[in-house]
Design a protein around this motif. Structure first.
Motif, PDB file in Angstrom:
ATOM      1  N   TYR A 227     -12.113  -9.578  34.877  1.00 42.28           N
ATOM      2  CA  TYR A 227     -12.732  -8.787  35.944  1.00 42.28           C
ATOM      3  C   TYR A 227     -14.024  -9.466  36.388  1.00 42.28           C
ATOM      4  CZ  TYR A 227     -14.417  -4.656  38.454  1.00 42.28           C
ATOM      5  OH  TYR A 227     -14.872  -3.784  39.418  1.00 42.28           O
ATOM      6  N   TYR A 228     -14.697 -10.113  35.416  1.00 38.84           N
ATOM      7  CA  TYR A 228     -15.953 -10.815  35.709  1.00 38.84           C
ATOM      8  C   TYR A 228     -15.759 -12.318  35.865  1.00 38.84           C
ATOM      9  CZ  TYR A 228     -17.882  -6.339  34.426  1.00 38.84           C
ATOM     10  OH  TYR A 228     -18.154  -5.000  34.385  1.00 38.84           O
ATOM     11  N   THR A 229     -14.900 -12.923  35.018  1.00 38.94           N
ATOM     12  CA  THR A 229     -14.731 -14.377  35.074  1.00 38.94           C
ATOM     13  C   THR A 229     -13.815 -14.816  36.206  1.00 38.94           C
ATOM     14  OG1 THR A 229     -12.773 -14.446  33.630  1.00 38.94           O
ATOM     15  CG2 THR A 229     -14.967 -14.509  32.557  1.00 38.94           C
ATOM     16  N   ARG A 230     -12.929 -13.919  36.639  1.00 40.52           N
ATOM     17  CA  ARG A 230     -11.909 -14.183  37.669  1.00 40.52           C
ATOM     18  C   ARG A 230     -10.829 -15.139  37.179  1.00 40.52           C
ATOM     19  NH1 ARG A 230     -12.586  -9.807  39.755  1.00 40.52           N
ATOM     20  NH2 ARG A 230     -11.277 -10.360  41.502  1.00 40.52           N
TER      21      ARG A 230
ATOM     22  N   TYR B 211      -6.119  -3.385  37.048  1.00 38.71           N
ATOM     23  CA  TYR B 211      -6.724  -4.083  38.176  1.00 38.71           C
ATOM     24  C   TYR B 211      -5.657  -4.895  38.913  1.00 38.71           C
ATOM     25  CZ  TYR B 211     -10.304  -6.811  40.622  1.00 38.71           C
ATOM     26  OH  TYR B 211     -11.098  -7.396  41.579  1.00 38.71           O
TER      27      TYR B 211
ATOM     28  N   CYS C  34      -7.868  -4.516  32.531  1.00 33.86           N
ATOM     29  CA  CYS C  34      -7.484  -5.935  32.549  1.00 33.86           C
ATOM     30  C   CYS C  34      -6.954  -6.393  31.194  1.00 33.86           C
ATOM     31  CB  CYS C  34      -8.665  -6.821  32.958  1.00 33.86           C
ATOM     32  SG  CYS C  34      -9.107  -6.739  34.697  1.00 33.86           S
TER      33      CYS C  34
ATOM     34  N   ASP D  81     -13.293 -11.369  29.815  1.00 40.46           N
ATOM     35  CA  ASP D  81     -12.935 -10.323  30.769  1.00 40.46           C
ATOM     36  C   ASP D  81     -12.736 -10.935  32.157  1.00 40.46           C
ATOM     37  OD1 ASP D  81     -12.640  -8.092  32.365  1.00 40.46           O
ATOM     38  OD2 ASP D  81     -14.288  -6.991  31.431  1.00 40.46           O
TER      39      ASP D  81
END
Length: 149
Positions: free
Chosen positions: A126-129, A51, A14, A124
């Motif tokens: 990937y976690y926060t969207r 991603y 990402c 990030d």
């Protein structure tokens, strides 16, 4: 003088590929010849493309992440690159631990190039969207980094 830059996050799917692609586009627009790459401190995604949601968001802004593939940082990177830029303090610490004593690369946090943002790391997505928020910050940091070269 900085001629080569490696961008580093955790999985290299990402933040660091986005930083690589954004900085490449901005360097080309400024006619700055730079060698750019990205890598992760972890090996979970080696060989995988960035991603999907990150690719879609980046593509909407004209950045093509599709050709990139995740890889892990190697000891050789500390000799190959002039500057290794971490997306957060944890990855910076990991890089400091990985760096051989003979390392020539300077280590830095990406957000340190743009203190006006008040950010101490690139979140990030990937976690926060929040893929757009991450790209907003990456674009600001990329411009600031290139301004300092």
């Amino acid at each position: 003088m900085t001629r080569s830059i490696l961008f580093v996050c955790l999985g290299n799917i990402c933040r660091s590929p986005s930083a690589e692609a954004v900085t490449r586009a901005k360097a080309l627009a400024r006619d700055l010849p730079l060698e750019l790459d990205s890598a992760g401190t972890g090996a979970w995604h080696v060989g995988e493309p960035p991603y999907g949601a990150m690719q879609v968001c980046a593509a909407k802004r004209g950045y093509d992440l599709a050709p990139l593939r995740a890889r892990q940082v190697t000891a050789q990177d500390f000799e190959r690159f002039d500057l290794i830029v971490a997306m957060d303090a944890d990855n910076l610490r990991n890089l400091q631990d990985l760096a051989p004593n003979s390392a020539r690369a300077k280590l830095a946090l990406f957000t340190d190039f743009a203190p006006q943002t008040g950010a101490d790391h690139v979140p990030d997505p990937y976690y926060t969207r929040d893929f757009d928020g991450t790209l907003d910050l990456v674009e600001i940091c990329a411009d600031a980094l290139l301004d300092q070269l």
